[in-house]
Design a protein around this motif. Structure first.
Motif, PDB file in Angstrom:
ATOM      1  N   PHE A  32      -0.221   9.251 -60.123  1.00 55.69           N
ATOM      2  CA  PHE A  32       0.149   8.550 -58.750  1.00 55.69           C
ATOM      3  C   PHE A  32       0.309   9.534 -57.521  1.00 55.69           C
ATOM      4  CE2 PHE A  32       3.107   6.678 -55.915  1.00 55.69           C
ATOM      5  CZ  PHE A  32       2.438   5.128 -55.606  1.00 55.69           C
ATOM      6  N   ALA A  68      -2.985  11.142 -56.593  1.00 57.17           N
ATOM      7  CA  ALA A  68      -3.843  10.086 -55.801  1.00 57.17           C
ATOM      8  C   ALA A  68      -3.340   9.991 -54.402  1.00 57.17           C
ATOM      9  CB  ALA A  68      -4.187   8.955 -56.800  1.00 57.17           C
ATOM     10  N   LYS A  69      -2.125  10.022 -54.186  1.00 58.38           N
ATOM     11  CA  LYS A  69      -1.407   9.852 -53.075  1.00 58.38           C
ATOM     12  C   LYS A  69      -1.520  11.049 -52.012  1.00 58.38           C
ATOM     13  CE  LYS A  69       0.313   5.655 -52.555  1.00 58.38           C
ATOM     14  NZ  LYS A  69      -0.221   4.721 -51.398  1.00 58.38           N
ATOM     15  N   VAL A  94      -3.676  13.392 -52.162  1.00 58.37           N
ATOM     16  CA  VAL A  94      -5.012  14.062 -51.809  1.00 58.37           C
ATOM     17  C   VAL A  94      -5.409  13.876 -50.606  1.00 58.37           C
ATOM     18  CG1 VAL A  94      -6.235  12.247 -52.881  1.00 58.37           C
ATOM     19  CG2 VAL A  94      -7.267  14.401 -52.916  1.00 58.37           C
ATOM     20  N   GLN A  95      -6.160  14.922 -49.776  1.00 61.61           N
ATOM     21  CA  GLN A  95      -6.864  14.852 -48.676  1.00 61.61           C
ATOM     22  C   GLN A  95      -7.895  13.803 -48.953  1.00 61.61           C
ATOM     23  OE1 GLN A  95      -5.854  16.666 -45.314  1.00 61.61           O
ATOM     24  NE2 GLN A  95      -4.022  17.422 -46.296  1.00 61.61           N
ATOM     25  N   MET A  96      -8.120  12.974 -47.800  1.00 52.84           N
ATOM     26  CA  MET A  96      -9.326  12.536 -47.509  1.00 52.84           C
ATOM     27  C   MET A  96     -10.560  13.144 -47.667  1.00 52.84           C
ATOM     28  SD  MET A  96      -9.575   8.964 -47.368  1.00 52.84           S
ATOM     29  CE  MET A  96      -8.140   7.921 -47.627  1.00 52.84           C
ATOM     30  N   MET A 147     -11.356  13.646 -51.576  1.00 50.95           N
ATOM     31  CA  MET A 147     -11.434  12.484 -52.305  1.00 50.95           C
ATOM     32  C   MET A 147     -12.640  12.696 -53.555  1.00 50.95           C
ATOM     33  SD  MET A 147      -9.517  10.362 -52.080  1.00 50.95           S
ATOM     34  CE  MET A 147      -8.827   9.128 -50.761  1.00 50.95           C
ATOM     35  N   MET A 165     -11.640  14.618 -56.329  1.00 48.28           N
ATOM     36  CA  MET A 165     -10.465  13.925 -57.107  1.00 48.28           C
ATOM     37  C   MET A 165     -10.995  12.842 -58.004  1.00 48.28           C
ATOM     38  SD  MET A 165      -7.252  14.412 -56.615  1.00 48.28           S
ATOM     39  CE  MET A 165      -6.339  14.026 -58.270  1.00 48.28           C
ATOM     40  N   VAL A 166     -11.796  12.089 -57.533  1.00 44.34           N
ATOM     41  CA  VAL A 166     -12.584  11.003 -58.303  1.00 44.34           C
ATOM     42  C   VAL A 166     -13.382  11.639 -59.569  1.00 44.34           C
ATOM     43  CG1 VAL A 166     -14.397   9.287 -58.510  1.00 44.34           C
ATOM     44  CG2 VAL A 166     -12.994   9.482 -56.386  1.00 44.34           C
TER      45      VAL A 166
END
Lengths: 104, 468
Positions: B81, B84-85, B87-89, B92, B95-96
């Motif tokens: 959580f 995911a919250k 992480v910078q756009m 992304m 992260m995925v």
């Protein structure tokens, strides 16, 4: 050969194979007309869904009796949960941006 | 509880899970319903997980098992959580990829434990365990490399004879698996099993290693469908319908999505996997060419040019994302709008690091949806555009994709900025873009260079514009 025979004659296996084939077509059908804008969120959403592997981790934990299995099982549960929770939250954050845009 | 009733509830929970996955994926592919679809799938997933915990786990020492399971769930939830919250756009995509790797690792561990508990299972079960482990491991190792490459920790490396090595590895995996499954060397089974695991890990690493950054989204999407298939093997293993449908759905949907992404870039999957966007090779080819001179433009001149234009098109790329300049960019657009200049954005489908990356980023800065033009529309309007401002985009405007058949990106559709009157390129330096290819656009007569960090340049540009 026995293996192949067993695969298609055993009713349980046959049922599973049917599910697999239908699911393949369903997966193709469901996303075949997605706009390019949604490629990233859709990939991320699909990423969260395959986190369903966590259920396998929980089941195997239920069978684990020795330390080795329990340690690995614990790790599997942690990793699977990361996949599920992280996946859904990241997808939601991406899509939140589109939402905001719509309300404007 | 009565055994029948608990089985009934568990099966219902799994059925709900499967249905929500289908509905969720369907809704995720339409802009209006996407967010709700994601939520629905998440709810279904929770139901299936809770059902498994309370109705499936049993036997001896249930308390200890519950403690471990809940401990893992809580740690995973909190870490996942927060990650995911936070992480910078811009980060992304990696992260995925990282989360995808976690899923692959989970599938790999399940196979390991199953094999540890019983290393002489029936042949059907053994096939499932081995295949699940191979796919999970490849997906895990590959995703970690993809993650490292996207955040710059791992550099592109083309290994001489990489194709052959991969082919040998693949053959090795098949041979060892056949020996294990066929029971040809019963005494060695355990060693062979871990041998397969190692080979699969190396294969995953070498498989992703040479693939260039621009193609990374395609690879992540492919690995994503791999993990789906690995999850589905878990479904076979436990005769578990929700794992099976969820895994196969992602496997097939992910494959289609991979192909769609390739189409958006006008590349075939084969080209992505075999023809690596080699940094070294392309660099040499680019340097060999006579490049001529580029000209610079001052902030002041840029501001004047834009203020007196009728139509300005902004083309954002990864440079904008890195500089976190999306809000400043929106400000610039508003100021120009006040001066009566029509401002639109030309969005290349693969600008940034992932398809749709720029849309998400600009949406975050409240840029209205109507101003974002897709590539075809942007190219149609290019002729009536006075000034094109390219913000940290490079490969998506490289004319080599149209003109130079030897270029690694030849054939990729681009934004044809040279149809406009003036082209202003904002970059930090003359370094080539992510694909490592020189861009001749910068040396063309219509082009002027405006060097600097995108955010600073935009801020200064806004200040200048206020004075015009």
């Amino acid at each position: 050969m026995d293996f192949i025979l067993h695969l298609f004659t055993d009713p349980a296996n046959y049922r599973l194979i049917t599910i697999v084939i239908l699911s393949i077509f369903l997966g193709i059908e469901v996303i075949s007309r997605v706009p390019a804008v949604l490629h990233t969120p859709l990939m991320s959403g699909a990423n969260a869904i395959h986190g369903v592997v966590i259920i396998g981790a929980i089941i195997v934990m239920g069978e684990a009796t020795d330390i080795f299995s329990q340690v690995l099982g614990f790790l599997a549960v942690v990793l699977g949960t990361l996949n599920v929770v992280g996946g859904f939250v990241v997808t939601d954050r991406m899509l939140e941006m589109f939402d905001k845009k719509k309300k404007k | 509880m009565d055994q029948n009733i608990s089985t009934l509830i568990l099966n219902l929970a799994y059925l709900i899970g499967s249905i929500t996955f289908i509905i969720g994926l369907k809704m995720l592919s339409h802009p209006e319903t996407a967010r709700k679809g994601n939520m629905i799938a998440a709810v279904g997933m929770s139901i299936a997980i809770l059902g498994t915990i309370f109705l499936k786990v049993g036997g001896d020492n249930v308390a200890i098992k519950y403690a471990i399971i809940f401990g893992g769930l809580i740690i995973g939830t909190v870490v996942g959580f927060i990650a995911a919250k936070k992480v910078q756009m811009t980060a992304m995509p990696e992260m995925v990829s990282l989360f995808n790797g976690m899923g692959g690792a989970c599938a790999m561990l399940i196979s390991l434990i199953e094999f540890h508990i019983d290393d002489k299972p029936a042949i059907g079960k053994l096939v499932i365990i081995v295949l699940g482990m191979i796919i999970g491991t490849v997906s895990f190792a590959g995703s970690i490399i993809a993650w490292g490459k996207l955040n710059g920790k791992i550099k592109d490396k083309t290994i001489a004879g990489g194709q052959i090595i991969n082919f040998i590895l693949f053959g090795g995996i098949i041979i060892l698996s056949t020996v294990v499954i066929g029971g040809f060397a019963p005494d060695l089974t355990i060693y062979l099993f871990y041998g397969i695991l190692s080979l699969a890990a190396i294969y995953g690493i070498l498989f992703v290693m040479p693939i260039g950054g621009a193609d990374m989204p395609v690879v992540i999407s492919l690995l994503n469908s791999f993990t789906g298939v690995a999850a589905a093997f878990g479904g076979f293993l436990y005769d578990n319908p929700v794992m099976l449908t969820g895994g196969i759905l992602v496997g097939s949907a992910g494959t289609i999505l991979t192909i769609l992404m390739c189409k958006a870039m006008n590349r075939s999957l084969k080209n992505v996997l075999i023809g690596s966007f080699g940094g070294a090779k392309a660099g040499v080819a680019g340097a060999a060419k006579e490049q001529g001179n580029f000209k610079e433009i001052s902030l002041n001149d840029t501001a004047v040019l834009m203020a007196y234009a009728q139509k300005v098109m902004i083309i954002p790329g990864y440079g904008l994302a890195v500089a976190q300049a999306q809000h400043t960019c929106h400000e610039l657009e508003k100021i120009l709008g006040e001066k009566g200049v029509e401002v639109v954005y030309g969005i290349h489908p693969v600008a940034g690091r992932m398809p749709g990356h720029m849309n998400v980023l600009l949406a975050e800065a409240d840029v209205p949806y109507e101003k974002l033009l897709e590539m075809e529309d942007a190219n149609d309007q290019m002729g009536s555009t006075n000034v094109v401002l390219i913000l940290g985009a490079n490969d998506v405007v490289n004319p080599a994709a149209k003109e130079d058949p030897t270029s690694p990106i030849y054939g990729m559709p681009i934004l044809e900025v040279e149809k406009a009157e003036h082209v202003i390129v904002n970059k930090r330096s003359m370094k080539p873009g992510y694909a490592g290819i020189e861009n001749e656009l910068f040396f063309r007569p219509k082009t002027s260079m405006l060097f600097g960090d995108a955010k600073k340049v935009l801020q200064n540009l806004i200040a200048e514009l206020k004075q015009v």
